[in-house]
Scaffold this motif. Sequence first.
Motif, short mmCIF file in Angstrom:
data_model
loop_
_atom_site.label_atom_id
_atom_site.label_comp_id
_atom_site.label_asym_id
_atom_site.label_seq_id
_atom_site.Cartn_x
_atom_site.Cartn_y
_atom_site.Cartn_z
N THR A 85 0.84 -1.21 0.00
CA THR A 85 0.00 0.00 0.00
C THR A 85 0.87 1.26 0.00
O THR A 85 0.57 2.22 -0.70
N GLN A 86 1.95 1.21 0.77
CA GLN A 86 2.83 2.39 0.87
C GLN A 86 3.60 2.63 -0.43
O GLN A 86 3.77 3.77 -0.86
N ARG A 87 4.06 1.54 -1.04
CA ARG A 87 4.85 1.67 -2.25
C ARG A 87 4.02 2.26 -3.40
O ARG A 87 4.46 3.15 -4.13
N VAL A 88 2.78 1.76 -3.51
CA VAL A 88 1.91 2.24 -4.58
C VAL A 88 1.54 3.70 -4.34
O VAL A 88 1.52 4.51 -5.26
N LYS A 89 1.25 4.01 -3.11
CA LYS A 89 0.93 5.39 -2.75
C LYS A 89 2.08 6.33 -3.12
O LYS A 89 1.88 7.39 -3.71
N GLU A 90 3.27 5.87 -2.79
CA GLU A 90 4.48 6.65 -3.05
C GLU A 90 4.75 6.78 -4.55
O GLU A 90 5.02 7.87 -5.05
N LEU A 91 4.61 5.68 -5.27
CA LEU A 91 4.91 5.66 -6.71
C LEU A 91 3.91 6.50 -7.52
O LEU A 91 4.25 7.03 -8.58
N THR A 92 2.68 6.61 -7.03
CA THR A 92 1.65 7.32 -7.79
C THR A 92 1.35 8.70 -7.21
O THR A 92 0.39 9.35 -7.65
N GLY A 93 2.16 9.14 -6.29
CA GLY A 93 1.91 10.45 -5.70
C GLY A 93 0.54 10.54 -5.06
O GLY A 93 -0.20 11.49 -5.29
N ASP A 94 0.21 9.51 -4.29
CA ASP A 94 -1.07 9.43 -3.57
C ASP A 94 -2.30 9.29 -4.46
O ASP A 94 -3.43 9.39 -4.01
N LYS A 95 -2.09 9.10 -5.75
CA LYS A 95 -3.25 9.00 -6.65
C LYS A 95 -3.95 7.67 -6.53
O LYS A 95 -5.15 7.56 -6.75
N ILE A 96 -3.19 6.63 -6.24
CA ILE A 96 -3.78 5.32 -6.04
C ILE A 96 -3.47 4.84 -4.63
O ILE A 96 -2.31 4.72 -4.25
N GLN A 97 -4.54 4.59 -3.88
CA GLN A 97 -4.39 4.09 -2.52
C GLN A 97 -5.04 2.72 -2.45
O GLN A 97 -6.25 2.61 -2.58
N MET B 226 -1.13 4.51 -14.60
CA MET B 226 -1.00 3.06 -14.66
C MET B 226 0.15 2.66 -15.58
O MET B 226 0.87 1.70 -15.30
N LYS B 227 0.30 3.38 -16.67
CA LYS B 227 1.38 3.09 -17.60
C LYS B 227 2.73 3.27 -16.90
O LYS B 227 3.64 2.45 -17.05
N PHE B 228 2.82 4.33 -16.13
CA PHE B 228 4.03 4.57 -15.37
C PHE B 228 4.29 3.46 -14.37
O PHE B 228 5.40 2.93 -14.27
#
Lengths: 113, 113
Positions: free
Chosen positions: A32-44, B102-104
Amino acid sequence: MIYSSELIKGTLKTIILKLLRDNPRMYGYEMTQRVKELTGDKIQLTEGALYPTLHAMEAEGILQTESEYIGKRVRKYYSLTPKGKTKGEEKISELADFLETMKFLIGAQTSIS
Amino acid sequence: MIYSSELIKGTLKTIILKLLRDNPRMYGYEMTQRVKELTGDKIQLTEGALYPTLHAMEAEGILQTESEYIGKRVRKYYSLTPKGKTKGEEKISELADFLETMKFLIGAQTSIS
DNA sequence: AATTATACATCTGTTTCTTATGTATTAGCA
DNA sequence: TGCTAATACATAAGAAACAGATGTATAATT
């Protein structure tokens, strides 16, 4: 911007597979943290969606687990099984293809010439 | 390749809005054919999903209809209301943004350096 | 001492779609 | 002419997938 939830639906499994393709093992909270970080909080990733999905993927033989104690707290690491690696490649390339198709559809002039 | 259904979920409304942004009016069956054609059969809108969604969007005030008789058969044309035009721009740009994110995510190296 | 972060889990309800079914007209083909 | 496929609408039952809430417990921070 946080995406409307219906948009993210259907991508969760692929996201998990992608994370575990790049990392030898990860635990749920870390995902959850990695995705949040990678997407700039766009995907939680919400826990109510994540944990049941992880359990289901384990039951399918796509993921395997090993639990470790960090102090007194259990941490459950997930990694890909051989089957999971194959499945991962499939789902990731399917998603990549889908993204291209949708991008075309959104960008194209859909009216008849 | 036909995409696994869960991937397409959540994009239906936006696809409808996109089609009706480019075309002054369209009827349901026409939408299924246009999308099929534009995506090389990769995305097939099913009637069981499409018609209830069109009805719901009409009830929301996003779409308006006019029925015409083609011979003895009714054809129901849908078009965007002013509210629908605004909503359409929003949803389409949200989807475009989501596709990029998502692509990113799929393309990035998600492991820690 | 209290709050926040970490880390797991489950459960109810909702949304959204799939699959099946139904009706009816029109076109094409054998 | 009779049959099938295409056109065109619609609904309904059930499944799938997720959101949001709730629960438990430890660790860290303020």
